[in-house]
Design an enzyme around this catalytic site. Structure first.
Site, PDB file in Angstrom:
ATOM      1  NE  ARG A  15      -4.267  -1.655  -0.059  1.00 48.45           N
ATOM      2  CZ  ARG A  15      -4.205  -2.643  -1.082  1.00 48.45           C
ATOM      3  NH1 ARG A  15      -3.049  -2.730  -1.707  1.00 48.45           N
ATOM      4  NH2 ARG A  15      -5.041  -3.414  -1.097  1.00 48.45           N
ATOM      5  CD  GLU A  61      -2.999   3.412  -5.649  1.00 48.51           C
ATOM      6  OE1 GLU A  61      -1.894   2.875  -5.269  1.00 48.51           O
ATOM      7  OE2 GLU A  61      -3.918   2.918  -5.622  1.00 48.51           O
ATOM      8  CG  HIS A 104      -3.226  -0.259  -7.493  1.00 47.38           C
ATOM      9  ND1 HIS A 104      -3.537   0.408  -6.264  1.00 47.38           N
ATOM     10  CD2 HIS A 104      -2.923  -1.741  -7.355  1.00 47.38           C
ATOM     11  CE1 HIS A 104      -3.619  -0.774  -5.650  1.00 47.38           C
ATOM     12  NE2 HIS A 104      -3.432  -1.827  -6.021  1.00 47.38           N
TER      13      HIS A 104
END
Length: 321
Positions: A234, A263, A285
């Protein structure tokens, strides 16, 4: 039975929703719309979502909802105090992305470890065609064999990364963020030892009170100057201001990130100031997002719903009937 998908864009347009129509009515929304989300789930029996916060504000008028399915492993976006009070079950997905994240871990590593952006540019720019030497040694890089690979978070993904790193001849050490993980196959060390001894550090831990900003300026300074840091866990586990400093000052050799504190990436993220791709690669991601993994994810959601309707608690992380 009404199933509402709130964020289908997070799974892509190449996955198959056909099995869900055998369960009941299916309604799909591409993206979250904070002004409309509550109305969208008002008549839902089952909600399928990714990042949208599951709390009283969203669910207050959703009086029929019995199950929330997350298209992710993390559950940080769920107010369990509220869902438990409402007896709403919550199910996540687990092993669907392991192989993909392991693969991406090594993709990030080799991009910076072998300075691939430089050598790709060297060839495509035409410099190689003008060279009188068959090879090029401008940017030095090393073998993985004999190096120490430190893992923060030795869960399922971390253990699979360890196996691949071992195949390259690495020594494996790990730090347990919970203090409860004891893996007899690998050497557990204190955080300070992992920082000091590791040539590569990869993060595969969840975000919680023990891991937030774990990699701060002090931790980065304790790493080897030749060290490479990878984050597949994370974003907020790394202090991004501190990482920017460490890369610009040469405190560490490089970093590969698939997750960020915000994000999509914020326009004022300090890491955007680093243009040297031999030192930093950031991907949006995507480590979990191979075609196969996204299809497995949706399949697992279908299995979770089917099991719940049969009275089985498959992947239920909290809540109840």
């Amino acid at each position: 039975m009404k199933i509402v998908f709130l964020e289908t864009d997070s799974l892509g347009d190449d996955v198959d929703y056909a099995p869900f129509y055998s369960i009941g009515e299916v309604v799909k929304y591409n993206n979250s719309n904070p002004e409309e989300n509550s109305a969208r789930v008002r008549d839902a029996d089952i909600i399928v979502a990714n990042k949208i916060t599951m709390n009283e504000e969203l669910l207050r008028d959703a009086t029929k909802v019995r199950l929330i399915c997350l298209t992710a492993t993390g559950t940080n976006n769920v107010d369990f105090q509220y869902t438990n009070k409402r007896k709403i079950a919550v199910a996540n997905v687990k092993s669907y992305s392991t192989r993909s994240v392991v693969q991406h871990t090594f993709a990030l590593l080799f991009y910076v470890y072998e300075k691939l952006s430089y050598y790709d540019s060297f060839v495509k720019s035409g410099e190689y065609t003008d060279s009188d030497v068959f090879s090029c040694f401008d940017k030095k890089f090393n073998e993985l064999y004999g190096k120490t690979w430190g893992i923060i978070g030795l869960g399922e993904i971390g253990r699979e990364v360890a196996k691949v790193a071992e195949a390259f001849g690495c020594r494996i050490i790990y730090y347990s963020t919970s203090g409860m993980n004891n893996q007899s196959n690998y050497e557990r060390v204190e955080f300070e030892t992992l920082l000091k001894d590791s040539d590569i550090i990869s993060i595969h831990a969840p975000l919680n009170e023990k891991t937030g900003n774990l990699m701060d300026k002090k931790a980065l300074k304790a790493m080897k100057r030749t060290g490479v840091l990878l984050n597949l866990g994370r974003g907020k586990i790394i202090d991004e201001e501190a990482l920017t400093w460490a890369l610009l000052e040469g405190e560490i050799a490089g970093a590969g990130l698939d997750v960020l504190s915000e994000e999509p990436m914020s326009k004022d993220n300090p890491l955007l100031s680093i243009k040297d791709s031999t030192r930093l690669i950031i991907t949006p991601h995507i480590g979990w997002a191979t075609v196969e993994a996204r299809r497995r994810c949706l399949s697992e959601i279908y299995e979770n719903i089917s099991a719940y309707l049969r009275g089985e608690e498959r992947n239920i992380v909290n809540g109840g009937n």
